[in-house]
Design a protein around this motif. Structure first.
Motif, PDB file in Angstrom:
ATOM      1  N   TRP A 296      35.320  -6.190  -8.908  1.00  0.00           N
ATOM      2  CA  TRP A 296      34.349  -6.961  -9.377  1.00  0.00           C
ATOM      3  C   TRP A 296      33.337  -7.002  -8.039  1.00  0.00           C
TER       4      TRP A 296
ATOM      5  N   THR B 279      33.869 -13.060  -9.536  1.00  0.00           N
ATOM      6  CA  THR B 279      33.476 -12.073 -10.553  1.00  0.00           C
ATOM      7  C   THR B 279      33.091 -11.048 -10.799  1.00  0.00           C
TER       8      THR B 279
ATOM      9  N   ASP C 173      31.699 -12.886  -5.272  1.00  0.00           N
ATOM     10  CA  ASP C 173      30.061 -14.322  -5.953  1.00  0.00           C
ATOM     11  C   ASP C 173      30.127 -15.240  -4.585  1.00  0.00           C
TER      12      ASP C 173
ATOM     13  N   THR D  33      36.277 -15.617 -13.671  1.00  0.00           N
ATOM     14  CA  THR D  33      36.498 -15.535 -12.064  1.00  0.00           C
ATOM     15  C   THR D  33      37.360 -15.518 -11.073  1.00  0.00           C
TER      16      THR D  33
ATOM     17  N   ARG E  40      35.014 -15.761  -3.462  1.00  0.00           N
ATOM     18  CA  ARG E  40      35.429 -15.869  -5.121  1.00  0.00           C
ATOM     19  C   ARG E  40      34.833 -14.373  -5.067  1.00  0.00           C
TER      20      ARG E  40
ATOM     21  N   VAL F 140      31.665 -22.666 -13.175  1.00  0.00           N
ATOM     22  CA  VAL F 140      31.316 -21.614 -12.005  1.00  0.00           C
ATOM     23  C   VAL F 140      29.741 -21.769 -11.211  1.00  0.00           C
TER      24      VAL F 140
ATOM     25  N   GLU G 207      32.831 -18.662 -18.197  1.00  0.00           N
ATOM     26  CA  GLU G 207      32.932 -17.429 -16.998  1.00  0.00           C
ATOM     27  C   GLU G 207      34.136 -17.764 -16.216  1.00  0.00           C
TER      28      GLU G 207
END
Length: 467
Positions: free
Chosen positions: A30, A109, A33, A96, A107, A207, A92
């Motif tokens: 991932w 995502t 973010d 996340t 974070r 988000v 989303e």
């Protein structure tokens, strides 16, 4: 649409399948973010971590919300899979994860299409009690907020019908998420089964909202108008006010020690649609609103039972002010301080007038997240007495849900000092759902609260009838 504690819900027995989201390679693939975490979300995660460190337990702090949706047709497992994956791609917040750090939060995502589903065929249930206990236990374990995914799906299939269930930690959803969810899941399943595109409007990402809300809140200082409202609400107290009929809890348990018993619930259809309309009209004629009338009756009942001179509660207000977020999953909630003087034993007209003044001011109090206000004013941000109101009549499939086609669900809760009350205006009338501390030796709190709500119900019916 009823709001029920999971163990009070009824799901017709059948074949139980759990649908577990997963991502290839785990979260290692991932992307980092940069969008920031909301104050709500970070406070929730830190409370969960504190609970784990203090009690050495993961369980016992369940805080999930969910929904069940009934279909009067034979289940199509491929259509269920396609519908769930489309919903994960649509929102989303389900793709996340926020990790706590010493400095704050990080974070991570992933993109639409990156999440897949593993189905676990649990078995056939003929006993509804055992079925709901299995579902509740699975949802309790699956929704731990410090892990991804903090949500899970399940289906229970019969010969000619099935039920789709979803549960997520509160950091991912709020009340409006639930009443939107049942319509979206129904449409996504219908579209998947028919091989057509779903008829759903585009929706924004929680988000994105989290990041912008956090930046604005962190820029505020103690001169903000919200801070002034909360100072007056606190009235010199170091903590948020509780419910006067609930005794002070004992000192915190030692790590690994006993926890309070699960809270009981109170559910009722307070008024049918005609009676609710009469109450709405009476409140309007007096310059008030339905929620103002409900708070006024709550304050009057509170005065009768406690003798208190001040009524103070925290009230959630949704923050879905932009059209892009009206259908989004997420925790779009601010808390507003509502308080009024009841020392002179006011009548309904006087109490309603005072409530409406307080509600008008409370909008300013809700203009900052409570965790940010708590940082500025140095008080613990955990509410003990909360009154919520939601109107579902304008939402898709509201009549179907109100007729029993869908139910909002919540986890059971362990607390010896929290009182939460939810009022819901539906096409069928006015509903109440509440939770409160259980009876303990020497403290028949639940018994006292049951009497409180029974008296509230009688007084509300009397006022709706013109009394």
């Amino acid at each position: 649409m009823e709001f029920l504690q999971i163990l009070d819900a009824h799901v017709e027995p059948g074949a139980l399948v759990e649908w577990i989201p997963a991502a290839a390679g785990g979260m290692g693939a991932w992307r980092r973010d940069p969008r920031q975490t909301s104050h709500n979300h970070e406070q929730h995660l830190r409370s969960a971590l504190d609970y784990r460190l203090r009690t050495q337990r993961e369980g016992g702090r369940e805080a999930w919300l969910g929904v069940s949706v009934d279909f009067d047709e034979q289940i199509s497992l491929p259509a269920v899979r396609k519908a769930i994956l489309a919903w994960i791609d649509r929102h989303e917040v389900l793709r996340t994860h926020v990790a706590l750090t010493e400095q704050g939060t990080d974070r991570y995502t992933t993109e639409p299409g990156a999440v897949h589903l593993r189905d676990a065929r649990v078995g056939w249930y003929s006993d509804p009690t055992l079925l709901i206990e299995q579902i509740a236990g699975s949802f309790d374990r699956a929704t731990a907020p410090l892990h991804w995914p903090a949500y899970r799906f399940a289906t229970v299939a019969r010969a000619h019908s099935f039920t789709l269930l979803f549960a997520a930690d509160h950091s991912l959803v709020d009340g409006y998420s639930l009443v939107n969810a049942h319509g979206e899941l129904r449409e996504l399943y219908r579209a998947a089964a028919a091989g057509r595109a779903p008829r759903l409007p585009p929706t924004g990402s929680y988000v994105d909202f989290s990041g912008s809300e956090r930046l604005a809140a962190d820029a505020a200082d103690d001169r903000h108008t919200a801070a002034a409202e909360w100072r007056e609400f606190l009235d010199g107290r170091p903590t948020l006010p509780g419910f006067a009929l609930v005794p002070e809890p004992p000192a915190s348990a030692a790590p690994g020690g006993p926890q309070p018993p699960a809270q009981p619930s109170y559910n009722d259809l307070l008024l049918d649609d005609d009676a609710t309309r009469r109450l709405e009209q009476r409140c309007a004629d007096l310059g008030g609103s339905l929620i103002g009338g409900l708070l006024a009756v709550t304050a009057l009942t509170y005065r009768r039972h406690s003798g208190a001179t001040r009524f103070a509660t925290v009230m959630p207000r949704h923050t879905r002010t932009q059209a892009d977020y009206h259908g989004s999953l997420g925790w779009f909630v601010a808390l507003a301080p509502v308080f009024l003087d009841i020392g002179d034993d006011p009548d309904f007209v006087q109490a309603l007038e005072r409530v409406m003044i307080s509600l008008d001011r409370a909008r300013e109090g809700a203009s900052l997240p409570i965790r940010r206000v708590a940082e500025l004013l140095s008080f613990p941000p955990d509410p003990k007495f909360v009154v919520s109101f939601m109107d579902t009549r304008a939402l898709p499939h509201a009549e179907l849900a109100d007729a029993g086609g869908a139910h909002a669900l919540r986890s059971h809760t362990y607390s010896d000092d929290e009182v939460y009350v939810w009022f819901t205006r539906t096409p069928g009338g006015l509903r109440i759902h509440a939770r409160f501390p259980a009876d303990t030796p020497g403290h028949p709190t639940a018994t006292v609260l049951q009497a409180f709500f029974a008296d509230f119900t009688r007084l509300l019916a009397s006022i709706a009838a013109g009394g």
